[in-house]
Motif scaffolding. Structure first.
Motif, PDB file in Angstrom:
ATOM      1  N   VAL A  92      46.979  37.223  31.027  1.00 20.85           N
ATOM      2  CA  VAL A  92      46.891  38.511  30.346  1.00 20.85           C
ATOM      3  C   VAL A  92      46.316  38.297  28.955  1.00 20.85           C
ATOM      4  O   VAL A  92      46.636  37.326  28.266  1.00 20.85           O
ATOM      5  N   GLU A  93      45.434  39.201  28.553  1.00 18.01           N
ATOM      6  CA  GLU A  93      44.849  39.197  27.215  1.00 18.01           C
ATOM      7  C   GLU A  93      45.557  40.255  26.375  1.00 18.01           C
ATOM      8  O   GLU A  93      45.692  41.405  26.815  1.00 18.01           O
ATOM      9  N   SER A 138      44.904  43.364  29.043  1.00 21.71           N
ATOM     10  CA  SER A 138      44.145  43.361  30.286  1.00 21.71           C
ATOM     11  C   SER A 138      44.394  42.042  31.003  1.00 21.71           C
ATOM     12  O   SER A 138      44.739  41.034  30.367  1.00 21.71           O
ATOM     13  N   PHE A 139      44.219  42.044  32.314  1.00 19.00           N
ATOM     14  CA  PHE A 139      44.513  40.868  33.116  1.00 19.00           C
ATOM     15  C   PHE A 139      43.255  40.046  33.367  1.00 19.00           C
ATOM     16  O   PHE A 139      42.140  40.541  33.287  1.00 19.00           O
ATOM     17  N   PHE A 140      43.443  38.771  33.724  1.00 22.91           N
ATOM     18  CA  PHE A 140      42.321  37.922  34.121  1.00 22.91           C
ATOM     19  C   PHE A 140      42.797  36.874  35.121  1.00 22.91           C
ATOM     20  O   PHE A 140      43.989  36.534  35.180  1.00 22.91           O
ATOM     21  N   LEU A 180      34.019  35.223  29.385  1.00 21.80           N
ATOM     22  CA  LEU A 180      34.829  34.238  30.103  1.00 21.80           C
ATOM     23  C   LEU A 180      35.244  34.770  31.473  1.00 21.80           C
ATOM     24  O   LEU A 180      35.804  35.852  31.592  1.00 21.80           O
ATOM     25  N   ARG A 181      34.948  34.001  32.528  1.00 26.59           N
ATOM     26  CA  ARG A 181      35.317  34.374  33.895  1.00 26.59           C
ATOM     27  C   ARG A 181      36.048  33.202  34.555  1.00 26.59           C
ATOM     28  O   ARG A 181      35.676  32.046  34.355  1.00 26.59           O
ATOM     29  N   VAL A 182      37.062  33.532  35.356  1.00 24.71           N
ATOM     30  CA  VAL A 182      37.829  32.525  36.075  1.00 24.71           C
ATOM     31  C   VAL A 182      37.670  32.788  37.566  1.00 24.71           C
ATOM     32  O   VAL A 182      37.940  33.891  38.041  1.00 24.71           O
ATOM     33  N   SER A 183      37.233  31.767  38.315  1.00 25.22           N
ATOM     34  CA  SER A 183      37.019  31.946  39.753  1.00 25.22           C
ATOM     35  C   SER A 183      38.335  31.859  40.509  1.00 25.22           C
ATOM     36  O   SER A 183      39.384  31.521  39.947  1.00 25.22           O
TER      37      SER A 183
END
Length: 704
Positions: free
Chosen positions: A404-405, A391-393, A88-91
């Motif tokens: 944050v995960e 971890s952050f995202f 999963l990626r967030v732009s």
């Protein structure tokens, strides 16, 4: 070999291999390599021997009812999570890109959401264009969200293939990027998304002495011929970058005015350079020295925000977050924004438009989250539970959105959005899988006094109703290298061991990062013995405090953890019922003395070119330190024939010598993976099969 179902007979006939001793002398000390011929993996008789060893492993597991039971149970556990989102990626524009497993097609498919509350769209099915290799293992969207770099499964090869999907035209662009390994350096999109920079490997033949060496970063503009490969960093002789380092470039956001490059190697600290983005894009970067290894700046923990460079640096008392002015850099006297402590170091941070968020980890297993506002005031945020990992995202200096995960030994992975007030709410995109059978598990953190009086954290997971009666079967997972903490992780497969009545044990030995940088330094090179002595102390603690007894402790590790675990078994074989290791490093002296040395791993273990480090290499080598006529525990090594970091002969030598020296009626097995490389990427079934073998071997060889 003769074995039946769940009990192994006392007859072990191993494939024969004659001794081929070779003596190497350094600084007046002779080192004997009993099975030197195994270094030549292309020799026909060596291939025959390896195939025989692997066939023996297959025979061992073929009719093992316990393995079948584990395989079925693990499939049931994993099937609950199949279909979950991955990669999963967030732009920067808060667009969501991710893979979702399609059970009918049996592949991961690329999906897209314009925003969290927007409709989900299937974007790309890789099996249409790549039916023979449809597995996506890497994903990185451009800053404007219009292009997505997708990496296809390398199938055990060192380099992979990157394709570019155009979201606007709904098709794959014609350019195909090769000679790239995302584990060493992925796609770094240019701030204006017109192209990207990546680390190019010109030498990818593992049989050649320059394998993986002489790499350099290149710039590629969308629409250009991918074979053009315009060098952008790493080929300049004036920078004196060693051939076995990796000249990498990092970009951070669409607002970048500066680009940072660094000379990567083993270890946490690199020499770095800086140039204006304008010059980089024009192909004429004027790279200037920025920070060096002496500044102790973590290579992956620095961010440019406007005219400032914000970074995390190592200190004896638990790390600091600092800030310097790029135009007037003074790393000796930076502005200090936050400090950690020895027991509770700062381990991560991220920067948004106006704020800084960071994490402290107590002994590497208890996470707390903090925020620094625009006035440099630090506040602690309230978490929904006490996580062991975070971890952050979704962060960027272009906005203040961040997530944050959170994860833990018995708490499943959950993603939370953080609002401007610091409140956490569930993101909700990735559904949490329920495992009610694990609700009766508890965790315990104890401090074990090691051989020199140092306190070593030890994490334990077991059932609430477990009794301390010395009959509990323990599964130990240890690592202890490269400053990597054994952070808590939620694994239904691992938790199954505890749910079935056993104990999971995670010793946080020196060589890791649980107590900051000094904890790592105390488990390197000449003092590496602290790592396995810490492990031995933890095993003894479990016995002395009636958690278990000798013969009921299975020891598992992987990669660099082979040194820690292997030496603990060498020195105290009676403590352990079995020793299991995936792609392990068992002959570090042999690897560092070989002509095709394993890149810059000497930074962690030492080099044969230094008299003291040479002695440390010999002392820490599990293969060299095996003892004749000794009763060793059951041993299962699971190396890969395609490993680009640790060659197959590393494990083969250890197994050959151990089979020759062992006087116990215990199986000594070499189970070779012929499909994947150092990282097992062969898919769900392969992962389940691997863990089924690991846990069934541990269970089967308990010495009651």
């Amino acid at each position: 070999m003769s074995c039946n179902q769940n009990k192994t007979e006392k007859i072990w006939i191993y494939p024969q291999l004659e001794l081929s001793p070779k003596i190497e002398e350094y600084f007046g000390t002779k080192v004997l390599d009993d099975y030197h011929q195994l270094s030549d993996l292309k020799e026909p008789k060596i291939q025959i021997w390896l195939n025989a060893q692997d066939s023996m492993a297959e025979s061992y597991f073929l009719k093992n009812d316990l393995l079948v039971n584990y395989r079925k149970r693990f499939h049931n556990l994993q099937d609950r999570t199949v279909g979950d989102i991955s990669l999963l990626r967030v732009s920067e524009l808060s667009q969501y890109f991710y893979l979702r497993y399609d059970a009918l097609k049996e592949i991961d498919v690329l999906f897209f959401k314009e925003g969290l509350s927007e409709q989900e769209f299937e974007v790309y099915n890789p099996s249409i264009d790549y039916p023979e290799n449809p597995n996506i293992t890497y994903l990185e969207p451009s800053f404007d969200g219009n292009k997505i770099a997708l990496g296809l499964d390398s199938k055990g090869e060192f380099t992979t293939t990157i394709i570019i999907y155009d979201l606007e035209s709904k098709k794959v662009l014609k350019e195909i990027i090769t000679n790239i390994n995302p584990d060493f350096g992925g796609i770094e999109w240019l701030p204006d998304s017109s192209g990207f920079i990546y680390l190019y490997f010109p030498n990818i033949d593992p049989s050649k002495p320059n394998y993986k060496k002489e790499s350099y970063s290149v710039i590629h503009f969308l629409g250009d011929n991918p074979e053009k490969r315009t060098p952008i960093f790493g080929m300049e002789e004036s920078y004196k970058i060693p051939a076995d380092n990796y000249p990498k470039v990092k970009t951070g956001s669409s607002l970048d005015k500066y680009i940072i490059a660094y000379s990567a190697k083993s270890g946490d600290f690199y020499n770095s350079f800086i140039a204006s983005y304008k010059d980089v894009k024009m192909g004429i970067p004027n790279w200037k020295p920025f920070y060096t290894t002496k500044e102790n700046i973590y290579y992956d923990q620095g961010e440019v925000r406007g005219k400032y460079f914000i970074y995390r640096r190592a200190t004896p008392n638990g790390n600091e977050i600092c800030q310097v002015d790029i135009q007037n850099v003074n790393f000796d006297s930076p502005i200090i924004l936050a400090k950690g402590s020895g027991d509770n170091p700062i381990t991560k941070f991220e920067v948004t438009k106006d704020y800084i968020y960071f994490i402290r980890e107590k002994f590497g297993v208890e996470v707390s989250l903090f925020k620094i506002n625009e006035n440099s005031i630090e506040t602690q945020l309230t978490l929904p539970f006490v996580p062991g990992y975070a971890s952050f995202f979704g962060e960027s200096i272009t906005h203040n959105r961040i997530g944050v995960e959170l994860d833990g030994w018995t708490s499943d992975y959950v993603r939370y959005d953080i609002d401007l007030k610091g409140n956490l709410t569930k993101e909700g995109l990735n559904k949490t899988t329920l495992f009610p059978e694990y609700e009766n598990l508890i965790t315990e953190q104890v401090m074990v006094v090691s051989h020199d009086g140092e306190e070593v954290p030890l994490s334990l997971v077991y059932r609430k109703d477990m009794e301390l009666e010395s009959k509990n079967e323990v599964f130990v997972y240890v690592y202890g290298a490269y400053g990597i903490s054994m952070s808590p992780f939620f694994s239904p497969i691992f938790l199954d061991w505890a749910e079935q009545g056993g104990i999971l044990a995670f010793p946080h030995v020196r060589g890791g990062g649980e107590k900051g940088k000094d904890w790592h330094l105390q488990g390197m090179k000449g003092v590496k013995s602290n790592s396995w002595n810490d492990l031995i102390s933890c095993a003894e603690f479990l016995v002395e405090n009636r958690y278990t007894k000798k013969g009921l402790i299975a020891l598992y590790t992987n990669s660099a953890g082979g040194i820690t675990a292997g030496m603990a078994v060498n020195e105290r074989p009676e403590l352990f019922s079995s020793f299991i290791a995936e792609v392990p490093r068992m002959n570090p002296f042999g690897l560092e003395s070989a002509t095709s040395s394993s890149s810059t791993s000497y930074m962690e273990y030492g080099t044969v070119k230094d008299s003291l480090e040479f002695l440390g290499l010999v002392e820490m080598d599990p293969y060299l330190n095996l003892t004749p006529k000794t009763k060793y525990p059951a041993t299962l090594l699971m190396p890969s024939s395609n490993d680009d970091r640790i060659p197959l002969w590393d494990s083969a030598k250890y197994i050959a010598k151990l089979q020759h020296f062992n006087t116990a009626n215990t199986p000594i097995i070499l189970d070779i993976n012929y499909k994947s490389g150092h990282e097992n990427s062969a898919g769900y079934d392969a992962e389940i099969e691997s863990y089924a073998r690991i846990f069934s071997f541990a269970k089967l060889n308990m010495q009651r």
